[in-house]
Design a protein around this motif. Structure first.
Motif, PDB file in Angstrom:
ATOM      1  N   ARG A   2       0.822  -1.199   0.000  1.00 16.06           N
ATOM      2  CA  ARG A   2       0.000   0.000   0.000  1.00 16.06           C
ATOM      3  C   ARG A   2       0.859   1.252   0.000  1.00 16.06           C
ATOM      4  O   ARG A   2       1.991   1.260   0.488  1.00 16.06           O
ATOM      5  CB  ARG A   2      -0.927   0.013   1.213  1.00 16.06           C
ATOM      6  CG  ARG A   2      -1.883  -1.174   1.286  1.00 16.06           C
ATOM      7  CD  ARG A   2      -3.298  -0.742   1.625  1.00 16.06           C
ATOM      8  NE  ARG A   2      -3.930  -0.001   0.543  1.00 16.06           N
ATOM      9  CZ  ARG A   2      -5.216   0.400   0.574  1.00 16.06           C
ATOM     10  NH1 ARG A   2      -5.961   0.140   1.642  1.00 16.06           N
ATOM     11  NH2 ARG A   2      -5.747   1.060  -0.430  1.00 16.06           N
TER      12      ARG A   2
ATOM     13  N   VAL B 216      -8.118  -3.491  -0.269  1.00 14.99           N
ATOM     14  CA  VAL B 216      -7.638  -3.090  -1.599  1.00 14.99           C
ATOM     15  C   VAL B 216      -8.555  -3.655  -2.680  1.00 14.99           C
ATOM     16  O   VAL B 216      -8.896  -2.972  -3.658  1.00 14.99           O
ATOM     17  CB  VAL B 216      -6.183  -3.564  -1.815  1.00 14.99           C
ATOM     18  CG1 VAL B 216      -5.737  -3.282  -3.248  1.00 14.99           C
ATOM     19  CG2 VAL B 216      -5.243  -2.881  -0.826  1.00 14.99           C
TER      20      VAL B 216
ATOM     21  N   GLU C  96       0.441  -1.436  -4.916  1.00 11.74           N
ATOM     22  CA  GLU C  96      -0.798  -0.682  -5.097  1.00 11.74           C
ATOM     23  C   GLU C  96      -0.648   0.366  -6.192  1.00 11.74           C
ATOM     24  O   GLU C  96      -1.592   0.625  -6.948  1.00 11.74           O
ATOM     25  CB  GLU C  96      -1.223  -0.012  -3.795  1.00 11.74           C
ATOM     26  CG  GLU C  96      -2.548   0.722  -3.917  1.00 11.74           C
ATOM     27  CD  GLU C  96      -2.936   1.498  -2.675  1.00 11.74           C
ATOM     28  OE1 GLU C  96      -3.988   2.164  -2.699  1.00 11.74           O
ATOM     29  OE2 GLU C  96      -2.186   1.447  -1.676  1.00 11.74           O
TER      30      GLU C  96
END
Length: 313
Positions: free
Chosen positions: A169, A233, A204
């Motif tokens: 992330r 996500v 990500e």
């Protein structure tokens, strides 16, 4: 750009209760004749989608044209003497001059006769590097796609193409957009072929870029250290698949309760109407336990480990 294919959603194979991901042709006999593929789904023993991890890396020199050509040979019956891949998984990196290479490691030296960081190395050196003394060289993405029949799906695993991108992330994915610009070339090349596609990644920033290039491109987040984060996500980017490691599958002997939350990721994914594709499976026992747990796809280094269960069914 291609439409988001509904076939990437779960579907049950008639008469088996097993589930798979991909087009009807993708769950058919990869590399077999059209008459072989015409058999009804109820007669086949393709109990889960067989995904050739790097082209069945324990059998063939990984991520090479020869591996992909060999991996698709065979049928979709798990009990067959030779089980062909329903999907091929391959990895992509950019070279320093913007070409797209199919290779797994950041460093070339561990797997080839050439040293250097792949994304800092020119294409002329990357594509002449010999893989594992096999006589095969690192292929371009175009060469890899040419080797994979159109009825076989392709899972494109996106690696990092810059030291400046953050794994997992990231607070501001848009801030990395320039570092992921090379994915435009990946998309241009891959979507020029007829294969079903799934773009997967641990980064990500890469997932956000794929969505930015075309929101309808099928994508999946590769889970690694948190089930809940992976599901977050998945929801945020409305992905078309959930790709967790073996140790995240709750209710199996492999679930690592010390590392992961007690979340049934298969149930969570199926509640979202998404397939669960598990990596990386190395034994027949793992195959059988995962199929029993309801997973949809199996990333395999060796295809014949599905054979025992196929013989029993």
């Amino acid at each position: 750009m291609q439409e988001k294919p509904s076939m990437l959603r779960r579907r049950f194979l008639a008469g088996t209760g097993a589930v798979t991901v991909g087009a009807t042709v993708a769950s058919g006999a990869a590399g077999a004749t059209s008459s072989d593929r015409s058999e009804s789904e109820s007669e086949r023993k393709d109990r889960a989608t067989v995904i050739a991890h790097r082209g069945f890396a324990d059998i063939y020199p990984e991520n090479t044209v020869a591996a992909f050509e060999q991996a698709v040979q065979g049928g979709s019956d798990d009990a067959a003497d030779r089980r062909g891949a329903d999907w091929i998984e391959l990895d992509v990196f950019p070279t320093c001059d913007g070409e797209i290479a199919v290779f797994h490691d950041t460093e070339l030296g561990d797997l080839t006769d050439t040293e250097g960081v792949l994304y800092e190395t020119p294409a002329s050196e990357v594509f002449s590097a010999e893989v594992l003394e096999s006589g095969q060289t690192v292929p371009t993405l175009s060469e890899a796609m040419e080797a994979i029949p159109p009825n076989v799906g392709v899972n494109i695993d996106i690696k990092d193409g810059s030291p400046d991108v953050q794994f997992g992330r990231v607070d501001d994915p848009e801030s990395e957009r320039e570092d992921w610009k090379w994915l435009e070339t990946v998309v241009d090349i891959s979507t020029s072929y007829e294969n079903e596609l799934l773009y997967s990644t641990f980064w990500e920033g890469a997932l956000a870029t794929i969505r930015d290039i075309d929101p309808d491109l099928p994508a999946a987040y590769l889970l690694y250290d948190s089930i809940q984060e992976g599901l977050d996500v998945t929801d945020e980017y409305d992905t078309e698949g959930v790709n967790p490691p073996l140790e995240m599958i709750y209710g199996t002997p492999f679930f690592d309760e010390d590392a992961y939350e007690e979340i049934d990721i298969v149930a969570e994914a199926h509640a979202r109407d998404l397939p669960v594709n598990v990596w990386t499976i190395n034994t027949w026992y793992e195959v059988e336990q995962l199929i029993e747990a309801g997973v949809d796809g199996l990333f395999l280094d060796y295809s014949e480990i599905v054979r025992w269960g196929g013989l029993q069914s």
